[in-house]
Structures are given as C-alpha cells and as structure tokens.
Motif scaffolding. Structure first.
Motif, short mmCIF file in Angstrom:
data_model
loop_
_atom_site.label_atom_id
_atom_site.label_comp_id
_atom_site.label_asym_id
_atom_site.label_seq_id
_atom_site.Cartn_x
_atom_site.Cartn_y
_atom_site.Cartn_z
N THR A 61 -6.06 6.26 3.79
CA THR A 61 -5.26 5.47 3.04
C THR A 61 -4.22 6.58 2.71
O THR A 61 -4.37 7.35 1.84
N GLY A 62 -2.95 6.62 3.28
CA GLY A 62 -2.08 7.62 2.93
C GLY A 62 -1.03 6.84 2.19
O GLY A 62 -1.04 5.40 1.64
N ASN A 63 0.49 7.32 2.01
CA ASN A 63 1.66 6.58 1.71
C ASN A 63 2.65 7.28 2.14
O ASN A 63 2.73 8.50 2.28
N TYR A 64 3.69 6.60 2.49
CA TYR A 64 5.00 7.35 3.09
C TYR A 64 4.52 8.20 4.19
O TYR A 64 4.91 9.37 4.36
N GLU A 65 3.73 7.59 4.99
CA GLU A 65 2.95 8.48 6.15
C GLU A 65 4.01 8.95 7.20
O GLU A 65 4.78 8.01 7.76
N SER A 66 4.06 10.19 7.55
CA SER A 66 4.82 10.71 8.39
C SER A 66 4.39 10.56 9.84
O SER A 66 3.33 10.22 9.96
N ILE A 67 5.26 10.57 10.74
CA ILE A 67 4.97 10.55 12.11
C ILE A 67 3.77 11.38 12.46
O ILE A 67 3.01 11.19 13.16
N GLU A 68 4.08 12.70 11.92
CA GLU A 68 3.22 13.76 12.04
C GLU A 68 1.73 13.35 11.57
O GLU A 68 0.84 13.68 12.48
N ASN A 71 6.99 -0.32 7.55
CA ASN A 71 7.67 0.60 8.50
C ASN A 71 6.31 1.89 8.89
O ASN A 71 6.49 2.29 9.93
N SER A 72 5.35 1.87 8.03
CA SER A 72 4.30 3.02 8.44
C SER A 72 3.66 2.27 9.61
O SER A 72 3.07 2.89 10.59
N PHE A 73 3.34 0.82 9.67
CA PHE A 73 2.86 0.30 10.60
C PHE A 73 3.63 0.55 11.80
O PHE A 73 3.12 0.82 13.10
N THR A 74 4.93 0.18 11.87
CA THR A 74 5.91 0.34 12.88
C THR A 74 5.73 1.70 13.55
O THR A 74 5.54 2.00 14.91
N TYR A 117 3.19 -11.40 4.02
CA TYR A 117 3.01 -12.28 5.36
C TYR A 117 3.80 -11.51 6.31
O TYR A 117 3.33 -11.51 7.61
N GLU A 118 5.10 -11.17 6.28
CA GLU A 118 5.93 -10.28 7.37
C GLU A 118 4.96 -9.15 7.92
O GLU A 118 5.16 -8.76 8.93
N ALA A 119 4.43 -8.47 6.61
CA ALA A 119 3.57 -7.22 7.24
C ALA A 119 2.43 -7.75 8.46
O ALA A 119 2.43 -7.10 9.40
N TYR A 120 1.86 -8.82 7.94
CA TYR A 120 0.49 -9.04 9.00
C TYR A 120 1.19 -9.72 10.26
O TYR A 120 0.64 -9.75 11.33
#
Ligand SMILES: Cc1ncc(COP(=O)(O)O)c(C=O)c1O
Length: 406
Positions: free
Chosen positions: A95-102, A120-123, A167-170
């Motif tokens: 469980t992170g937050n503002y997860e970077s690509i790295e 955006n983290s999911f994307t 809703y948008e997230a899922y």
C-alpha cells in the motif's frame, strides 16, 4: 519503574548505553493474539497484515511471521524486508501512495496484492504489468484519528481515491482487463472507539455495494486498514477489541448479504495496536535547568522519537526507581530546535542528572521515524524474547554516517 518483563532497565542502560529502544516480545505476542482471536470469533475469514512501517526491524518482522501474521508494506525496501523475512507472498500487501513508476516496477516483481492510491497509479502500474487482482484505496469521505496529524481520510487527506471517483477507478481497471478485485481504506490512526470502525466499514461497504453492483463485479477482499488505538495516558481506556471485531463483523456480514458479495476475506493492517505498547525508550538525564520553565534535558530528543515534535503526541514517562511524583517539568532533547520538547508540563518525581528516564509506548513509529538530525547517531534496539536479551540493531557509529559521504 525498574523492569521490562524480568529485565532490569539499569543493567540494559549500562550494557548497551542510552538512548536505547527496548521491545518486549511477550507484549507483542499478547497483542497479536488478542486481536486475532477477537476477529476469529466473529469473522474467521480474516488476515492480519502487520504494518511494517510501524517498526521494520528484521527481528520484529521475523517474530510476526512466526506468529502467523502477514505484512503490509509501504515502500519497495519494506517489501524487500518482508520477502527476506520469509512472509508467504499471499500474506504480503503493498500500500503506497503517489506511487512512482520506479516503485511500481519494483513492486510488480513480487506478485503481491497491491492497494493503489489513485486511478493514475493504476494506469502507471497497468503499463508495467497488468495485475491479476487490484484494490483501490478509497477515501470514504470521513476519517478520524487520535489527533489531527494522524487522520488519513476525509476532505483534507492526501490519500486514496475520493469515493465519488470509485466507480471510475474500478471501471478503468475492469476495462483494462482486470477481473479480480479488492477494496481498501485507511482512515486514521489511534482510534479507541469500537463504533467508529463499524461506522467507517459501513461507509466503505456502501460505496463498494454501489460501485461493484453497477459493474457486475464482487470484492474478493475488504481491507479496512489499521488504526486500532492504544492508550497513551493513564486515564485513557483500552480499545475494546472484542467489541470492535463484533461490530465490524456484524456490519460486514449485513452488507455482504445485501449486495450478494458472499463472504470476502477481511484484511487488516494494524501497526500501533500490535507493537506500540511493547516498546520502551531508555534515556539518560543529561542536564537540569531552571529557566522560565523547569527543564529536564535527556539524550533522546526528536531525532530519536519525533512523535511529540511532529504532531504533539504525548507519551507516558517514568524515572527509574523513583515513584513519588513531585514537580511539573518540560522534558526536552539535545536537538537545536525549540520544538524538541518530548513532554510539556509532565508530573514526575524529583529528577537528578544521570537519572534514567523511560518513555513508554514507543514500539510503533519510534525508531522507524528516527533521523540523524544534528548528526546524532541512531540508537541501538533490543528485543527481550523468552527472557533473553538480544541486540537487534547496533548503535550507529561515525563510520556508518561517513560511509555514504563522498
Ligand atoms: C496504509 C496504512 N495501513 C496501515 C497503517 C497502520 O496504522 P496503525 O498503526 O494506526 O494501525 C498505516 C499507518 O499509517 C497506513 O498508512
């Protein structure tokens, strides 16, 4: 106060020096079994994931793994530590937050369940590797904590997907090809009121009910985060964990029935409840000063325990072998900041230079938040296990600090 379990505090201070973090494994075991058995009684399909950020010493992680507990990690290195400790993959969460690509690239390698903090983290994650199962950290619009600095949901919180965007997230995840889901929240820390947990679970389940039903999906797990509190003052009552588990289970079962969710796994990520009261910080009185206030200087300041300076947290304190409280003091560290106050207006026995001052309830967010500010060395850590005293982290040395400077 003279002992931790059966171990004399003065002997520890003489042998290992001060400041010194000491953890009592019996207290940790007892905390875990109280929490686990309460939830087992009311909702047996549950997994407890110890929140590694609370205290990430490898020996502490080993102890939790031995107890059958899982782990919740908040950074790639915490994940690395959980992995080398030997936690089973299906018992590790990230469980992170503002997860970077790295970070996401690193985390993807472990194949553990991820609670993403944002759409955006999911994307970003999906571009690296589409996860088999995904869970979003939802901000359910309400949050509560022991004090303002530890509230992690509601309109001022930086965390999670606002529930209006759930809703948008899922839908985004489903449209990307994911077909297994969980749902997560972490709304605040150090809550002592059982009903609060039921209230916030009710809110999360209503959000899940609406969103998942519209999308024709169901959650495999409901992760309610941590937040189970402990008393930091003599006049605070313990959280009634049995009542908490009963109310949470009742709410979950009712909502799962209503929304035809079957019986998803209940996940929890406690930190403070499991280890907070098992930690003691042993410090030495370095100087006394009668200024505009009566100050006690100790060798454990905000560099060693930042909670009081960071957000006004209060900790109980004792003087070794002195019981009768006589004066009000301000206890401060040696750091060059006027916010380096460890306790304001605390009632303590007559204190002398050289006395040992014990700060209680520092097992969680104690060492793990410590720093080298003012170029002070981080303290050693001791674990008392089966009455044996074990050095689990050596005190830092000048060489340790110099090693990385080029
Ligand atoms: C995502 C997450 N889970 C669990 C925890 C543990 O919280 P606590 O120590 O209050 O149980 C935290 C603490 O900040 C957190 O951020």
């Amino acid at each position: 106060m003279e002992k931790i379990g059966k171990t004399d505090i003065k002997h520890l201070a003489e042998q290992f020096g001060t400041p010194l973090y000491v953890y009592d494994s019996n207290i940790i075991k007892n905390n875990y079994s109280k929490l686990k058995s309460a939830f087992d009684s009311y909702y047996p399909r549950n997994t407890v994931h110890y929140s590694v950020k609370a205290n990430s010493n490898l020996n502490i992680l080993k102890l939790f793994n031995e107890l059958g507990c899982g782990a919740d990690c908040s950074s790639p290195f915490e994940l690395y530590l959980a992995n080398i400790t030997g936690f089973a993959k299906d018992k590790i969460l990230y469980t992170g937050n503002y997860e970077s690509i790295e970070d996401l690239r690193e985390v993807s390698k472990y194949n553990v369940k991820i609670n993403v903090d944002d759409i955006n983290s999911f994307t970003r994650l999906a571009k690296i590797k589409l996860p088999e199962i995904i869970s979003f950290r939802i901000n359910p619009g309400i949050g509560r904590g022991g004090f303002e600095g530890i509230v992690t949901a509601g309109s001022d919180a930086k965390f999670g997907v606002p529930y209006e965007q759930a809703y948008e997230a899922y839908r985004t995840a489903k449209d990307s090809g994911v077909n297994r889901f969980g749902i997560h929240m972490m709304t605040g820390s150090n809550n002592l009121e059982p009903y609060y947990f039921a209230e916030v679970v009710d809110k999360l389940m209503t959000i899940a009910g609406n969103v998942f039903t519209k999308l024709g999906i169901a959650p495999e797990y409901i992760d309610i985060g941590g937040g189970f509190g402990i008393p930091y003052d003599d006049d605070e009552e313990e959280l009634n964990i049995d009542e908490t588990a009963r109310l949470v289970a009742e709410t979950l079962l009712e909502k799962c029935k209503k929304y035809h969710f079957g019986e998803p796994e209940l996940k929890m990520e406690p930190g403070r409840y499991l280890i907070g009261n098992a930690g003691f910080l042993i410090s030495k009185v370095t100087g006394l000063k009668n200024s505009y206030k009566r100050f006690i200087g100790i060798d454990a300041g905000m560099n060693v325990l930042i909670r009081p300076a960071l957000y006004g947290a209060r900790h109980r304190m004792k003087i070794y072998a002195k019981e009768d409280r006589k004066n009000f003091y301000y206890v401060c560290g040696q750091i060059c900041e006027n916010s380096d106050i460890m306790a304001a207006h605390i009632y303590l026995p007559e204190v002398e230079e050289g006395d040992i001052l014990i700060i209680q309830d520092v097992g969680a967010y104690g060492f793990s938040m410590s720093s080298n500010y003012n170029n002070r060395l981080r303290p050693a850590e001791i674990l008392i296990k089966n009455e044996k005293v074990q050095l689990i982290r050596a005190r830092e040395t000048y060489e340790d600090l110099l090693r990385l400077m080029k």
